[in-house]
Design a protein around this motif. Structure first.
Motif, PDB file in Angstrom:
ATOM      1  N   LEU A 131      42.524  29.412  43.926  1.00  0.00           N
ATOM      2  CA  LEU A 131      43.933  29.563  43.851  1.00  0.00           C
ATOM      3  C   LEU A 131      44.492  29.047  42.566  1.00  0.00           C
ATOM      4  O   LEU A 131      45.443  29.567  41.930  1.00  0.00           O
ATOM      5  CB  LEU A 131      44.685  28.714  45.229  1.00  0.00           C
ATOM      6  CG  LEU A 131      46.306  28.579  44.884  1.00  0.00           C
ATOM      7  CD1 LEU A 131      46.824  29.997  45.161  1.00  0.00           C
ATOM      8  CD2 LEU A 131      46.663  27.733  46.070  1.00  0.00           C
ATOM      9  N   ALA A 132      44.098  28.157  41.945  1.00  0.00           N
ATOM     10  CA  ALA A 132      44.446  27.431  40.554  1.00  0.00           C
ATOM     11  C   ALA A 132      43.980  28.525  39.567  1.00  0.00           C
ATOM     12  O   ALA A 132      44.672  28.934  38.813  1.00  0.00           O
ATOM     13  CB  ALA A 132      43.636  26.307  40.505  1.00  0.00           C
ATOM     14  N   ALA A 133      42.907  29.457  39.594  1.00  0.00           N
ATOM     15  CA  ALA A 133      42.632  30.393  38.855  1.00  0.00           C
ATOM     16  C   ALA A 133      43.524  31.501  38.994  1.00  0.00           C
ATOM     17  O   ALA A 133      43.986  32.029  37.976  1.00  0.00           O
ATOM     18  CB  ALA A 133      41.051  30.801  39.395  1.00  0.00           C
ATOM     19  N   ALA A 134      43.806  31.979  40.318  1.00  0.00           N
ATOM     20  CA  ALA A 134      44.905  33.123  40.217  1.00  0.00           C
ATOM     21  C   ALA A 134      46.206  32.588  39.979  1.00  0.00           C
ATOM     22  O   ALA A 134      46.966  33.436  39.283  1.00  0.00           O
ATOM     23  CB  ALA A 134      44.956  33.491  41.702  1.00  0.00           C
ATOM     24  N   THR A 135      46.402  31.570  39.958  1.00  0.00           N
ATOM     25  CA  THR A 135      47.891  30.910  39.483  1.00  0.00           C
ATOM     26  C   THR A 135      48.014  30.833  37.800  1.00  0.00           C
ATOM     27  O   THR A 135      49.053  31.277  37.409  1.00  0.00           O
ATOM     28  CB  THR A 135      48.132  29.541  39.934  1.00  0.00           C
ATOM     29  OG1 THR A 135      48.198  29.625  41.492  1.00  0.00           O
ATOM     30  CG2 THR A 135      49.286  28.888  39.444  1.00  0.00           C
ATOM     31  N   ARG A 136      46.725  30.575  37.291  1.00  0.00           N
ATOM     32  CA  ARG A 136      46.499  30.672  35.961  1.00  0.00           C
ATOM     33  C   ARG A 136      46.928  31.936  35.190  1.00  0.00           C
ATOM     34  O   ARG A 136      47.495  32.352  34.221  1.00  0.00           O
ATOM     35  CB  ARG A 136      45.257  30.006  35.463  1.00  0.00           C
ATOM     36  CG  ARG A 136      45.459  28.456  35.370  1.00  0.00           C
ATOM     37  CD  ARG A 136      44.187  27.915  34.503  1.00  0.00           C
ATOM     38  NE  ARG A 136      42.862  28.463  35.162  1.00  0.00           N
ATOM     39  CZ  ARG A 136      42.215  27.615  36.010  1.00  0.00           C
ATOM     40  NH1 ARG A 136      42.509  26.605  36.704  1.00  0.00           N
ATOM     41  NH2 ARG A 136      40.952  27.977  36.524  1.00  0.00           N
ATOM     42  N   LEU A 137      46.399  32.700  35.970  1.00  0.00           N
ATOM     43  CA  LEU A 137      46.457  34.304  35.675  1.00  0.00           C
ATOM     44  C   LEU A 137      48.138  34.774  35.774  1.00  0.00           C
ATOM     45  O   LEU A 137      48.217  35.874  35.260  1.00  0.00           O
ATOM     46  CB  LEU A 137      45.309  35.335  36.442  1.00  0.00           C
ATOM     47  CG  LEU A 137      43.976  35.024  36.348  1.00  0.00           C
ATOM     48  CD1 LEU A 137      43.157  35.422  37.189  1.00  0.00           C
ATOM     49  CD2 LEU A 137      43.464  35.799  34.879  1.00  0.00           C
ATOM     50  N   GLY A 138      48.607  34.275  36.618  1.00  0.00           N
ATOM     51  CA  GLY A 138      49.947  34.794  36.934  1.00  0.00           C
ATOM     52  C   GLY A 138      49.734  36.077  37.993  1.00  0.00           C
ATOM     53  O   GLY A 138      50.679  36.794  37.998  1.00  0.00           O
ATOM     54  N   ASP A 139      48.765  36.102  38.648  1.00  0.00           N
ATOM     55  CA  ASP A 139      48.299  37.184  39.665  1.00  0.00           C
ATOM     56  C   ASP A 139      48.931  36.880  40.986  1.00  0.00           C
ATOM     57  O   ASP A 139      48.332  36.297  41.836  1.00  0.00           O
ATOM     58  CB  ASP A 139      46.791  37.546  39.551  1.00  0.00           C
ATOM     59  CG  ASP A 139      46.366  38.708  40.317  1.00  0.00           C
ATOM     60  OD1 ASP A 139      47.116  39.083  41.320  1.00  0.00           O
ATOM     61  OD2 ASP A 139      45.070  38.927  40.386  1.00  0.00           O
ATOM     62  N   LEU A 140      49.974  37.912  41.289  1.00  0.00           N
ATOM     63  CA  LEU A 140      50.708  37.215  42.478  1.00  0.00           C
ATOM     64  C   LEU A 140      49.900  37.736  43.516  1.00  0.00           C
ATOM     65  O   LEU A 140      49.722  37.113  44.692  1.00  0.00           O
ATOM     66  CB  LEU A 140      52.161  37.939  42.290  1.00  0.00           C
ATOM     67  CG  LEU A 140      53.228  37.412  41.467  1.00  0.00           C
ATOM     68  CD1 LEU A 140      54.562  37.891  41.664  1.00  0.00           C
ATOM     69  CD2 LEU A 140      53.250  36.003  41.725  1.00  0.00           C
ATOM     70  N   ALA A 141      49.177  39.007  43.693  1.00  0.00           N
ATOM     71  CA  ALA A 141      48.493  39.509  44.568  1.00  0.00           C
ATOM     72  C   ALA A 141      47.403  38.581  44.947  1.00  0.00           C
ATOM     73  O   ALA A 141      46.948  38.191  46.129  1.00  0.00           O
ATOM     74  CB  ALA A 141      48.221  40.979  44.283  1.00  0.00           C
ATOM     75  N   GLY A 142      46.791  38.162  43.904  1.00  0.00           N
ATOM     76  CA  GLY A 142      45.566  37.393  44.063  1.00  0.00           C
ATOM     77  C   GLY A 142      45.904  36.006  44.505  1.00  0.00           C
ATOM     78  O   GLY A 142      45.195  35.290  45.280  1.00  0.00           O
ATOM     79  N   GLN A 143      47.068  35.122  43.935  1.00  0.00           N
ATOM     80  CA  GLN A 143      47.640  34.141  44.788  1.00  0.00           C
ATOM     81  C   GLN A 143      47.816  34.196  46.367  1.00  0.00           C
ATOM     82  O   GLN A 143      47.311  33.369  46.975  1.00  0.00           O
ATOM     83  CB  GLN A 143      48.863  33.786  44.013  1.00  0.00           C
ATOM     84  CG  GLN A 143      48.594  33.294  42.400  1.00  0.00           C
ATOM     85  CD  GLN A 143      49.986  32.789  42.012  1.00  0.00           C
ATOM     86  OE1 GLN A 143      50.918  32.147  42.305  1.00  0.00           O
ATOM     87  NE2 GLN A 143      50.353  33.582  40.881  1.00  0.00           N
ATOM     88  N   ALA A 144      48.592  35.476  46.746  1.00  0.00           N
ATOM     89  CA  ALA A 144      48.749  35.712  47.963  1.00  0.00           C
ATOM     90  C   ALA A 144      47.313  35.708  48.910  1.00  0.00           C
ATOM     91  O   ALA A 144      47.438  35.175  49.870  1.00  0.00           O
ATOM     92  CB  ALA A 144      49.394  37.044  48.399  1.00  0.00           C
ATOM     93  N   ALA A 145      46.394  36.573  48.279  1.00  0.00           N
ATOM     94  CA  ALA A 145      45.182  36.796  49.091  1.00  0.00           C
ATOM     95  C   ALA A 145      44.671  35.308  49.160  1.00  0.00           C
ATOM     96  O   ALA A 145      43.953  35.080  50.139  1.00  0.00           O
ATOM     97  CB  ALA A 145      44.338  37.717  48.263  1.00  0.00           C
TER      98      ALA A 145
END
Length: 315
Positions: free
Chosen positions: A78-92
């Motif tokens: 989750l921290a990685a997806a948040t750093r990317l700003g990847d909303l779909a990744g954060q949701a998944a």
């Protein structure tokens, strides 16, 4: 739920695994290396790899009861997806983390993650994603004995799924509606909903999801007095969950099957089956173990008076 992956790098050949048993064996051999790889990827700037690998490991670690290990890697993901700003990744990955917190008994954090996940899927306009989150919330509320709330989330999951013709979500929602109706005492409607869900998954060619539905049907038939049918359905469900390696649901279904044997006057089979359930639930440190232990140590209460074990369907 599926995640879109980048194509393999030149010279990389993906390994082909044939069937659930081979998948389980592969993960059993490799999961420690994979878990370490999540942290390594996150610490080396490969954030997409970190969150996608954490997501991909979820089913195996969840089914085999390695929930604390899963919690660690999903937080990293989750921290990685948040750093990317990847909303779909954060949701998944946040959705998976919410489910893991529920398995660990942390229902406030589970609800918080899933509520934020609903908001993310709303921003993305992803109604299938919203349906999946409502299905996860079914599990959270069922685990707390809040059956009316769980039923409401199953209804919302069905509404979202129908709106976008998301058939897997529709089937899982029907299964959950059937399960909650059974827990609320409406066994005939529960049976009808579960048969409808089974027909839909048969149409989809999905041979894994019906495992939970057969247990739902066993529970309904048990309470309708059809004990022979209930035994058949429970055993079918148990065999399917053994094939996919889901230990928690094996323990829960063995508990249900033990209740059914007792109702049929087969006390020896009931005790043997409850003991098998207890061995699994104790090993997983699940609260349901105490009720099974009480059945083995004292005269058990009637099945419809027990606290329901959580087994809501996800998609």
């Amino acid at each position: 739920e599926q995640v879109s992956l980048a194509p393999p790098a030149p010279g990389v050949t993906p390994e082909t695994l044939d069937g659930p048993r081979q998948v389980l064996d592969w993960f059993e051999a490799e999961h420690e290396v994979l878990s370490a790889s999540v942290a390594l990827a996150a610490g080396s700037g490969f954030d997409t790899c970190a969150w996608q690998l954490a997501w991909a490991m979820g089913d195996y670690l969840r089914k085999t009861g390695r929930w604390h290990e899963l919690d660690v890697i999903e937080r990293t993901g989750l921290a990685a997806a948040t750093r990317l700003g990847d909303l779909a990744g954060q949701a998944a990955i946040r959705r998976r983390l919410g489910g893991t917190r529920a398995l660990l008994g942390d229902y406030p954090q589970a609800s918080a993650h899933l509520s934020e996940c609903l908001e993310l899927y709303g921003r993305l306009g992803d109604r299938a994603g919203q349906a999946r989150v409502h299905l996860d919330l079914c599990h959270v509320f069922e685990s707390q004995g809040r059956l009316a709330d769980g039923l409401g989330h199953a209804e919302q999951a069905l509404s979202h799924s129908l709106a976008v013709a998301y058939k897997a979500g529709e089937g899982a929602a029907l299964s959950n509606l059937g399960w909650f109706r059974a827990l609320l005492g409406d066994f005939e409607q529960a049976r009808d909903l579960c048969w409808e869900a089974l027909a839909l998954f048969e149409e989809l060619g999905d041979h894994d999801r019906p495992a939970a539905i057969w247990d739902n049907l066993g529970y309904a038939e048990h309470h309708l007095g059809n004990l022979t049918e209930a035994t058949t359905y429970y055993q079918r469900s148990l065999a399917m969950f053994k094939e996919t390696g889901n230990r928690l649901l094996q323990g829960i279904i063995l508990d249900h099957l033990g209740d059914n044997y007792r109702a049929a006057g087969e006390s020896g089979e009931a005790r043997k089956t409850w003991q098998q359930s207890l061995d699994i639930l104790d090993d997983l440190h699940r609260p349901e173990a105490e009720e099974v232990r009480a059945k083995l140590g004292t005269e058990p209460s009637a099945p419809d008076q027990r606290t329901p074990s959580s087994k809501s369907e996800t998609a």
